[in-house]
Scaffold this motif. Structure first.
Motif, PDB file in Angstrom:
ATOM      1  N   ASP A  59       0.826  -1.204   0.000  1.00 38.67           N
ATOM      2  CA  ASP A  59       0.000   0.000   0.000  1.00 38.67           C
ATOM      3  C   ASP A  59       0.860   1.254   0.000  1.00 38.67           C
ATOM      4  O   ASP A  59       0.532   2.240  -0.670  1.00 38.67           O
ATOM      5  CB  ASP A  59      -0.929  -0.010   1.212  1.00 38.67           C
ATOM      6  CG  ASP A  59      -2.029   1.028   1.092  1.00 38.67           C
ATOM      7  OD1 ASP A  59      -2.826   0.952   0.138  1.00 38.67           O
ATOM      8  OD2 ASP A  59      -2.074   1.935   1.953  1.00 38.67           O
ATOM      9  N   SER A  60       1.986   1.228   0.724  1.00 36.07           N
ATOM     10  CA  SER A  60       2.883   2.389   0.741  1.00 36.07           C
ATOM     11  C   SER A  60       3.488   2.630  -0.633  1.00 36.07           C
ATOM     12  O   SER A  60       3.666   3.779  -1.052  1.00 36.07           O
ATOM     13  CB  SER A  60       3.992   2.175   1.772  1.00 36.07           C
ATOM     14  OG  SER A  60       3.470   2.088   3.085  1.00 36.07           O
TER      15      SER A  60
ATOM     16  N   ARG B 108       2.071   1.964  -3.451  1.00 34.43           N
ATOM     17  CA  ARG B 108       1.014   2.570  -4.258  1.00 34.43           C
ATOM     18  C   ARG B 108       0.874   4.063  -3.965  1.00 34.43           C
ATOM     19  O   ARG B 108       0.791   4.894  -4.876  1.00 34.43           O
ATOM     20  CB  ARG B 108      -0.298   1.832  -3.984  1.00 34.43           C
ATOM     21  CG  ARG B 108      -1.443   2.193  -4.923  1.00 34.43           C
ATOM     22  CD  ARG B 108      -2.364   3.225  -4.345  1.00 34.43           C
ATOM     23  NE  ARG B 108      -2.823   2.879  -3.027  1.00 34.43           N
ATOM     24  CZ  ARG B 108      -3.479   3.730  -2.239  1.00 34.43           C
ATOM     25  NH1 ARG B 108      -3.705   4.972  -2.624  1.00 34.43           N
ATOM     26  NH2 ARG B 108      -3.859   3.360  -1.022  1.00 34.43           N
ATOM     27  N   VAL B 109       0.916   4.435  -2.674  1.00 30.38           N
ATOM     28  CA  VAL B 109       0.822   5.848  -2.287  1.00 30.38           C
ATOM     29  C   VAL B 109       2.023   6.628  -2.818  1.00 30.38           C
ATOM     30  O   VAL B 109       1.883   7.745  -3.345  1.00 30.38           O
ATOM     31  CB  VAL B 109       0.735   5.974  -0.754  1.00 30.38           C
ATOM     32  CG1 VAL B 109       0.827   7.434  -0.333  1.00 30.38           C
ATOM     33  CG2 VAL B 109      -0.564   5.356  -0.245  1.00 30.38           C
ATOM     34  N   LEU B 110       3.220   6.054  -2.701  1.00 28.43           N
ATOM     35  CA  LEU B 110       4.421   6.739  -3.168  1.00 28.43           C
ATOM     36  C   LEU B 110       4.407   6.899  -4.679  1.00 28.43           C
ATOM     37  O   LEU B 110       4.794   7.959  -5.203  1.00 28.43           O
ATOM     38  CB  LEU B 110       5.658   5.950  -2.728  1.00 28.43           C
ATOM     39  CG  LEU B 110       7.009   6.557  -3.107  1.00 28.43           C
ATOM     40  CD1 LEU B 110       7.165   7.947  -2.498  1.00 28.43           C
ATOM     41  CD2 LEU B 110       8.151   5.650  -2.637  1.00 28.43           C
TER      42      LEU B 110
ATOM     43  N   GLN C 212       1.749   7.136  -6.576  1.00 29.51           N
ATOM     44  CA  GLN C 212       0.776   8.181  -6.885  1.00 29.51           C
ATOM     45  C   GLN C 212       1.361   9.563  -6.599  1.00 29.51           C
ATOM     46  O   GLN C 212       1.161  10.502  -7.369  1.00 29.51           O
ATOM     47  CB  GLN C 212      -0.499   7.963  -6.071  1.00 29.51           C
ATOM     48  CG  GLN C 212      -1.570   9.024  -6.335  1.00 29.51           C
ATOM     49  CD  GLN C 212      -2.892   8.676  -5.663  1.00 29.51           C
ATOM     50  OE1 GLN C 212      -3.264   7.505  -5.604  1.00 29.51           O
ATOM     51  NE2 GLN C 212      -3.579   9.672  -5.178  1.00 29.51           N
ATOM     52  N   ARG C 213       2.098   9.684  -5.496  1.00 28.96           N
ATOM     53  CA  ARG C 213       2.714  10.966  -5.155  1.00 28.96           C
ATOM     54  C   ARG C 213       3.731  11.381  -6.218  1.00 28.96           C
ATOM     55  O   ARG C 213       3.791  12.540  -6.636  1.00 28.96           O
ATOM     56  CB  ARG C 213       3.382  10.865  -3.789  1.00 28.96           C
ATOM     57  CG  ARG C 213       3.936  12.183  -3.266  1.00 28.96           C
ATOM     58  CD  ARG C 213       4.739  11.946  -1.999  1.00 28.96           C
ATOM     59  NE  ARG C 213       3.976  11.170  -1.027  1.00 28.96           N
ATOM     60  CZ  ARG C 213       4.527  10.556   0.016  1.00 28.96           C
ATOM     61  NH1 ARG C 213       5.845  10.604   0.195  1.00 28.96           N
ATOM     62  NH2 ARG C 213       3.765   9.893   0.868  1.00 28.96           N
TER      63      ARG C 213
ATOM     64  N   THR D  39      -5.000  10.519  -9.516  1.00 24.14           N
ATOM     65  CA  THR D  39      -5.447   9.427  -8.659  1.00 24.14           C
ATOM     66  C   THR D  39      -5.481   8.119  -9.429  1.00 24.14           C
ATOM     67  O   THR D  39      -5.556   8.103 -10.656  1.00 24.14           O
ATOM     68  CB  THR D  39      -6.848   9.717  -8.099  1.00 24.14           C
ATOM     69  OG1 THR D  39      -7.738   9.999  -9.191  1.00 24.14           O
ATOM     70  CG2 THR D  39      -6.817  10.898  -7.150  1.00 24.14           C
TER      71      THR D  39
ATOM     72  N   ASN E 222      -7.240  -4.076  -3.072  1.00 29.02           N
ATOM     73  CA  ASN E 222      -6.368  -3.577  -2.008  1.00 29.02           C
ATOM     74  C   ASN E 222      -5.418  -4.675  -1.527  1.00 29.02           C
ATOM     75  O   ASN E 222      -5.652  -5.870  -1.726  1.00 29.02           O
ATOM     76  CB  ASN E 222      -7.213  -3.074  -0.831  1.00 29.02           C
ATOM     77  CG  ASN E 222      -7.873  -1.749  -1.131  1.00 29.02           C
ATOM     78  OD1 ASN E 222      -7.208  -0.768  -1.432  1.00 29.02           O
ATOM     79  ND2 ASN E 222      -9.197  -1.729  -1.076  1.00 29.02           N
TER      80      ASN E 222
END
Length: 323
Positions: free
Chosen positions: A178-179, A181-183, A185-186, A274, A280
């Motif tokens: 999940d991290s 994926r967040v990174l 996207q960032r 996004t 997930n």
């Protein structure tokens, strides 16, 4: 038969007969192979893999996230869907060392540490790796492990990306997937925002240039009308048409530049990058490695093949030995 001659009177033999007569040898070799495979698998620490499946969000999702219809249309008009939103871009970014460096700084709140120190303190390796692996500096070794643990796979057919995180702790594997994926996207959001800002600056320069041309064409046309009261002569008519055409073309180019500037302005002010999360990350319940059955089958197969060749070679040599 004399010495130096071959014993051609012996009956012919087949490979199957040789193997069948030495079935005990095969049984011992297979048992040794199974035991060795189990020992090797027991020496390899268990690892778990968690996955996140993502895709690009459509225009309808953009509207739900707060982009108005003009901003959503502008994103498509500027080719954003054909550029950054290609899954191949994601797969090129995830394996990089820079991405691993940022993943190393990700916090693992349940363990009150970051990913770098988790790997440093808790990552175990097989006993033989310390004997044959190159002696790397601590930071390089940890980053190499993170690069190996964080992977991505692209499905060109469905335009989806799978981000996979592997760790010896199943909870950490899910958190790191999940991290990642967040990174990702960032990263894409920052890059897209910078690109949108550059596009806005270029559009502003273009708008100023077209505005200057438009003002110059308008002034030339107005000046001509003010200084020529008689527009019935062929020369005056031709000049008026020429200036009028210049004015119309300048106005058209200025309008296009203004429209492009407004598109870029909308992207900068309303942009939101996004992903659509198709699945997930969940905590894996079963280890993905080592694959014990795969090791056993591989070792047994290799052992049986080698044993067969050894037996046949020995029989062939004994057959050719002079009597």
């Amino acid at each position: 038969m004399t010495a130096g001659n071959y014993n051609n009177d012996q009956p012919a033999w087949s490979a199957w007969d040789v193997c069948r007569r030495h079935w005990r040898t095969y049984a011992v070799a297979a048992a040794a192979a199974i035991a060795l495979a189990i020992i090797i698998c027991a020496s390899i620490p268990k690892s778990y893999s968690a996955q996140v499946k993502i895709a690009n969000e459509k225009e309808e999702t953009d509207l739900l996230l707060g982009l108005n219809s003009f901003a959503s249309w502008a994103k498509t008009a500027l080719g954003d869907q054909e550029g950054l939103r290609q899954p191949e871009v994601y797969s090129m970014l995830v394996p990089t060392k820079e991405f691993a460096e940022e993943m190393a700084r990700m916090r693992i709140e349940p363990l009150h540490t970051d990913y770098y120190h988790h790997i440093l303190d808790h990552h175990r390796t097989p006993w033989w790796q310390s004997l044959f692996a190159p002696d790397l500096e601590e930071h390089t070794r940890v980053i190499d492990i993170i690069q190996h643990n964080i992977r991505s796979k692209v499905s060109p057919k469905y335009k989806t990306t799978i981000i996979q995180a592997t760790d010896q702790d199943p909870v950490v594997a899910a958190l790191m997937a999940d991290s990642a994926r967040v990174l990702l996207q960032r990263h894409m959001a920052n890059y897209a925002r910078d690109r949108a800002q550059r596009d806005l600056e270029q559009a502003a320069v273009k708008l100023n240039q077209e505005n200057e041309r438009f003002m110059a064409a308008r002034n030339d046309y107005a000046r001509f009308r003010d200084t020529h009261n008689d527009l019935s002569t062929p020369r005056a008519i031709s000049m008026e048409q020429h200036l009028q055409n210049e004015y119309a073309n300048a106005f058209t180019n200025y309008s296009k530049a203004m429209e492009q500037y407004r598109r870029c302005e909308a992207l900068v002010g309303k942009f939101s990058y996004t992903f659509a999360i198709l699945s997930n990350a969940t905590v894996p319940q079963h280890p993905t490695a080592p694959a014990t059955m795969g090791y056993v089958l591989t070792f047994v197969f290799i052992t049986l093949v080698v044993t067969t060749w050894v037996l046949l070679l020995r029989r062939a040599i004994s057959e050719k030995r002079p009597t």
